[in-house]
Design a protein around this motif. Structure first.
Motif, short mmCIF file in Angstrom:
data_model
loop_
_atom_site.label_atom_id
_atom_site.label_comp_id
_atom_site.label_asym_id
_atom_site.label_seq_id
_atom_site.Cartn_x
_atom_site.Cartn_y
_atom_site.Cartn_z
N TYR A 76 0.83 -1.21 0.00
CA TYR A 76 0.00 0.00 0.00
C TYR A 76 0.87 1.26 0.00
O TYR A 76 0.63 2.19 -0.78
CB TYR A 76 -0.94 0.00 1.21
N VAL A 77 1.88 1.27 0.87
CA VAL A 77 2.75 2.46 0.98
C VAL A 77 3.46 2.71 -0.34
O VAL A 77 3.49 3.84 -0.85
CB VAL A 77 3.76 2.28 2.14
N GLU A 78 3.99 1.66 -0.92
CA GLU A 78 4.70 1.81 -2.21
C GLU A 78 3.77 2.35 -3.29
O GLU A 78 4.10 3.28 -4.02
CB GLU A 78 5.27 0.44 -2.61
N ARG A 79 2.56 1.80 -3.35
CA ARG A 79 1.60 2.23 -4.37
C ARG A 79 1.18 3.68 -4.15
O ARG A 79 1.11 4.48 -5.08
CB ARG A 79 0.37 1.31 -4.31
N ARG A 122 2.10 6.54 -6.86
CA ARG A 122 1.01 7.03 -7.72
C ARG A 122 0.41 8.33 -7.22
O ARG A 122 0.20 9.25 -7.98
CB ARG A 122 -0.07 5.93 -7.81
#
Lengths: 98, 520
Positions: free
Chosen positions: A67-70, A74
């Motif tokens: 979630y954090v990466e996304r 984005r």
């Protein structure tokens, strides 16, 4: 609050740094839970539920890292509510597992 | 956390010359080696970042978990009537985390069936089966049958009294199917007729044939998904804000989202398996089987309950099975039956209502079948319950359509023309406007509650009259309470209709049409 600030270049850098810190912490949690999974005595009483709950901790950590990466890549910002909910969930699982 | 951007430490140590941080650089490193951003797959629209678009993907995740846990269990399991139960018990009692393994395998199977059903019904309601996705729908339906086949074949393998008895009932039902199909299925599943042959065939189907078929179908469906892309929302893509219409790459955006969903799904299954661990049932034996009332697993309970209706029992199993088969055939052929151009829920009231009735009937039959194992269902009771359920869903659907799409908009229009209350309100009084959708939902909710209460009190009153006739003690008290409740429901419904009529005047118009008179 980072999540509510307008997105600017500077904020993106700060959010990304925050993201790295959060991901590092979550990786640490995941590694510790994997260590617990390996060290649980499989024939001990209640070992199955300890194993299962720390496996769940691992999975929730992976979900949060994803979630954090996304969110960072984005949207340029990290929502506070999912992070807090995820951390509380991990805490609950760890307490139940112990 | 550092929230100010001006006073923090210099960032050069964590970023490259372009200002990219560790995570971006790490992604770029992997991308340059693996070519992940080369758009191997069609990008997905931003609006598809929603769990309802990925129910099929979650069912696939469940399938993968089952594959992993199943392979581990295969290391210990022996598919023979003399050893199947013993090896299953060995997994439960002696293998490390064996109970957890068995529980996860079973619960992901349940989750897979439930997710496949939700995927099917979501697709039905938003009408994804229309051109050009007809074959995707048919493939998905076949995958659904294969999933049910997994459940059916896997249920027998532990060789418990519950599993063997229920499977025998299922095999008996197969013999009543139309002849070529019955012979084929009997040959495929039962074989020579011995327990050993039957168990071996179930095992082979469960671990080899069905997974292979499902994988092939999955590839076919993925190919079609890649060809046609994610379906548009029913309201049309133009209704979405530009941000939602934007296309995003499968990697990393959609992939990471799927990882999130899969990990959360996995943790949910794990937590449920910790709370409700599986217990091994007693071993099958012919003597015990006579004392046990066979009942299928929950996903076949609705079929089981249909077969218990007295009329179907008298007409014979083939007739009953034909009814169920017709439902399945209608579902498979749906893209060729519902050929309307529109996908909007608003314009598909009949199909949406039929879908609602199907879901409600399946749920009612399953719960009823679970509560009444082995008890036949009289025709009158079946008609009352199934008909009543269909009637309630139809009424709810009609009211919902009137309230959400039609009825209260009429009120808004009338008020907008200055015909109603807002203009007559004194200026000193401030009225907070109630959102139309909220008002519609409240009205609908109260109306459904009144209907349900009315039905309940009608039943209570009839019971009360019968009890009074039979002279049962305390009959008058329950009769009076039911009658009072019924009166309340009737008065409440009349009041609600009167309030609704203030805006639209439709009831007045209809009463005039029947010349019953109405005092303005």
């Amino acid at each position: 609050m980072i999540a509510e600030q307008p997105v600017t270049d500077k904020n993106i850098i700060v959010t990304e740094r925050m993201g790295v810190r959060i991901v590092s912490l979550l990786l640490l949690v995941a590694i510790i839970s994997v260590f617990v999974l390996w060290s649980v005595n499989p024939v001990g009483s209640g070992s199955e539920s300890t194993f299962a709950l720390f496996l769940a901790v691992d999975l929730v950590s992976v979900a949060m890292i994803s979630y954090v990466e996304r969110a960072v890549a984005r949207e340029g910002r990290i929502g506070k509510a999912p992070l807090v909910a995820g951390c509380l969930f991990i805490l609950f699982l760890v307490v139940a597992g112990i | 956390m550092s929230e100010t951007t001006t006073e923090g430490p210099p960032l050069e140590d964590k970023t490259d010359r372009k200002g990219n941080g560790i995570m971006v650089r790490a992604m770029a490193w992997f991308d340059s080696r693996l070519g992940l951003s080369h758009q191997m797959l069609r990008p997905a629209p931003q609006y598809s970042i929603n769990p309802f678009y990925w129910l099929g993907a979650l069912a696939t995740v469940a399938f993968v978990i089952q594959g992993v846990t199943g392979v581990i269990m295969m290391l210990y399991y022996v598919p023979s009537p003399t050893q199947a139960y013993a090896t299953t018990r060995y997994i439960f009692q002696s293998v490390s985390y064996g109970t957890f393994l068995e529980t996860i395998h079973l619960y992901t199977a349940y989750a897979m069936i439930m997710l496949a059903f939700m995927h099917l019904m979501r697709g039905y309601f938003v009408s994804v089966q229309k051109k050009p996705r007809e074959l995707m729908w048919v493939t998905g339906m076949v995958m659904g049958f294969v999933t049910l086949g997994f459940g059916f074949t896997g249920y027998l393998l532990p060789w418990t009294i519950v599993s063997k008895s229920a499977t025998d009932v299922g095999i008996g039902m197969m013999g009543a199917l139309p002849q070529p199909l019955a012979s084929f299925l009997t040959f495929l599943i039962v074989g020579s007729g011995s327990d050993a042959g039957e168990l071996l065939r179930f095992f082979d189907l469960h671990v080899v044939v069905l997974p292979a078929v499902l994988l092939v179908l999955l590839v076919v469906k993925m190919y079609m998904l890649e060809t046609h892309g994610v379906s548009e929302p029913t309201s049309g893509i133009e209704s979405l804000p530009p941000k939602k219409r934007k296309l995003i790459p499968i990697f990393p955006d959609v992939s990471f989202y799927l990882v999130e969903l899969a990990a959360l799904f996995g943790s949910a299954v794990i937590i449920i398996s910790v709370i409700f661990p599986l217990a091994l049932q007693p071993e099958y034996s012919a003597s015990l089987a006579g004392q046990y009332v066979a009942q299928p697993d929950w996903y076949f309970l609705w079929v089981y309950q249909i077969l218990k209706i007295a009329a179907f029992e008298q007409a014979g199993l083939p007739v009953a099975l034909s009814v169920v088969t017709l439902v399945f055939i209608a579902l498979v052929l749906l893209p060729f039956i519902d050929r309307g151009k529109t996908r909007s829920i608003r314009d598909r009231m009949v199909y949406v209502t039929l879908g609602g009735i199907f879901v409600a009937e399946v749920a009612v039959l399953a719960v009823w079948g679970y509560l009444t194992p082995g008890i036949a269902m009289p025709d009158e009771t079946a008609g009352l319950v199934l008909g009543g359920t269909a009637l309630l869903v139809t009424l709810g659907s009609v009211l919902a359509y009137r309230a959400v799409f039609g009825g209260l908009r009429g009120i808004a229009k009338n008020r907008g023309r200055g015909g109603a209350t807002v203009a007559q309100t004194p200026s000193s009084v401030t009225i907070r406007p109630v959102p139309l959708r909220s008002a519609a939902l409240w009205t609908l909710g109260i109306f459904v509650c009144l209907l349900v209460a009315g039905a309940f009190f009608i039943g209570g009153s009839i019971n009360g009259v019968i009890a009074l006739r039979l002279g049962a003690p305390a009959a008058f008290q329950s009769f009076a309470v039911s009658l009072a409740g019924l009166s309340f429901a009737v008065v409440g419904t009349m009041f609600l209709l009167y309030r609704l009529d203030l805006g639209t005047g439709s009831i007045r118009r209809r009463i005039r049409a029947f010349e019953l008179g109405w005092r303005e």
